[in-house]
Design an enzyme around this catalytic site. Structure first.
Site, PDB file in Angstrom:
ATOM      1  CE  LYS A  50       0.671   1.278   4.456  1.00  0.00           C
ATOM      2  NZ  LYS A  50       0.958   2.626   4.994  1.00  0.00           N
ATOM      3  CB  THR A  82      -1.646   4.721   2.862  1.00  0.00           C
ATOM      4  OG1 THR A  82      -1.656   4.033   4.108  1.00  0.00           O
ATOM      5  CG2 THR A  82      -0.249   5.239   2.605  1.00  0.00           C
TER       6      THR A  82
END
Length: 331
Positions: free
Chosen positions: A190, A247
């Protein structure tokens, strides 16, 4: 063993935030930092202005430059940057009691070896018991006591349950898993995708492109993780989809903000030169895509990020390359 004392190794933003929130929850915490000035400031001024400016720290928080003082606790949380973790683990080795849970809190892949942190731990601290703490969490929110929910992964469910009780509390909710591979890969990949999301934001390409990139990026994450034995349900959870959404969705993310600066034309060296914190996605991009190539896995978004951060391709060329890919079935 009673998990009644906690050592935190790493005095950066997230390590300090974990130490502070656990102190507020009544835990007995010792924080190790390499920088003597950071330790001295915590102990005298009750602040860590370098990494968490403006945040008052509890009087009960003890900080030290003696790594043995933090390593000899009943539970140890390792919160050092991934690329430095092997060296720090070696320094911890003389002080570690066999069987001590070592909770790995950093998210990434070791660039030099292409190994996950549990593999590095097995080589450097084979007597430790591995655990992973991962999920959607910003240090500045953790330290303020805002509610967060994370995954803690251990090979044995009973240990995960015990650690969730030892570390977790009402505002710091932990859900346990036995899928160490899936939890680690979700947290690592991620960060790479967040750089890509930031680049699109910096280029002003719009919310629709952002949604498409995150969705296709998640396909890459799942493909990469499942090829290594991760379970699909893990990747749909906090340490996978949850962390990806946070994120890639906030400029407060170190990786997304780095990508935004790249998209606005700032050279990578200039971005890194002004930062005290580490953007793990820069290192993970090449490690992950190298491994994906060996596994025969296609990861075009991650490959584009790797090409950009290594200087092999400009931002515009990477975007044009993705847009020029042939149409194909979605699944």
């Amino acid at each position: 063993m009673n998990f009644d004392t906690i050592g935190i190794v790493g005095g950066g933003a997230f390590g300090t935030a974990l130490a502070e929130t656990l102190c507020r929850a009544g835990r007995d915490v010792v924080l190790w930092a390499r920088n003597a000035e950071v330790v001295n400031e915590i102990m005298t001024s009750r602040t860590n202005a370098t990494y968490l400016p403006g945040v008052p720290l509890s009087a009960s928080l003890r900080a030290t430059t003696d790594i043995g003082a933090a390593t000899s606790r009943s539970v140890v949380l390792l919160v050092t940057p991934v690329q430095q973790s092997r060296v720090v683990m070696a320094a911890m080795r003389p002080h570690l009691t066999a069987g001590t849970p070592m909770v790995l809190c950093s998210k990434g892949i070791e660039q030099a070896s292409g190994k996950m942190l549990t593999d590095v731990l097995a080589e450097e601290l084979p007597l430790a018991t591995a655990a992973i703490l991962s999920g959607p969490s910003f240090a500045h929110e953790v330290v303020r006591g805002l509610p967060v929910a994370l995954t803690i992964a251990t090979a044995e469910a009973a240990l995960g349950e015990r650690l969730s009780t030892a570390i977790g509390y009402r505002m710091f909710r932990l859900y346990w898993s036995d899928d160490l591979i899936g939890v680690q890969i979700g947290g690592a990949i991620k960060n790479v995708l967040a750089i890509a999301a930031g680049i699109l934001d910096g280029k002003g390409l719009g919310a629709s492109a952002h949604a498409a990139l995150v969705t296709r990026g998640f396909v890459e994450l799942r493909r990469f993780a499942e090829a290594q034995g991760a379970r699909p349900d893990t990747l749909m959870g906090l340490s996978g989809l949850g962390d990806l959404l946070l994120t890639c969705g906030s400029p407060l993310s170190r990786n997304m903000s780095l990508g935004r600066a790249l998209g606005q034309g700032t050279p990578l060296a200039d971005i890194l030169g002004t930062r005290k914190s580490v953007s793990e996605g820069v290192f993970t991009a090449t490690a992950a895509t190298d491994l994906a190539a060996k596994l025969g896995i296609e990861m075009p978004v991650s490959e584009a990020v790797a090409a950009i951060v290594t200087g092999r391709m400009t931002v515009d060329a990477a975007i044009n390359g993705l847009l020029a890919r042939p149409f194909k079935p979605e699944t």
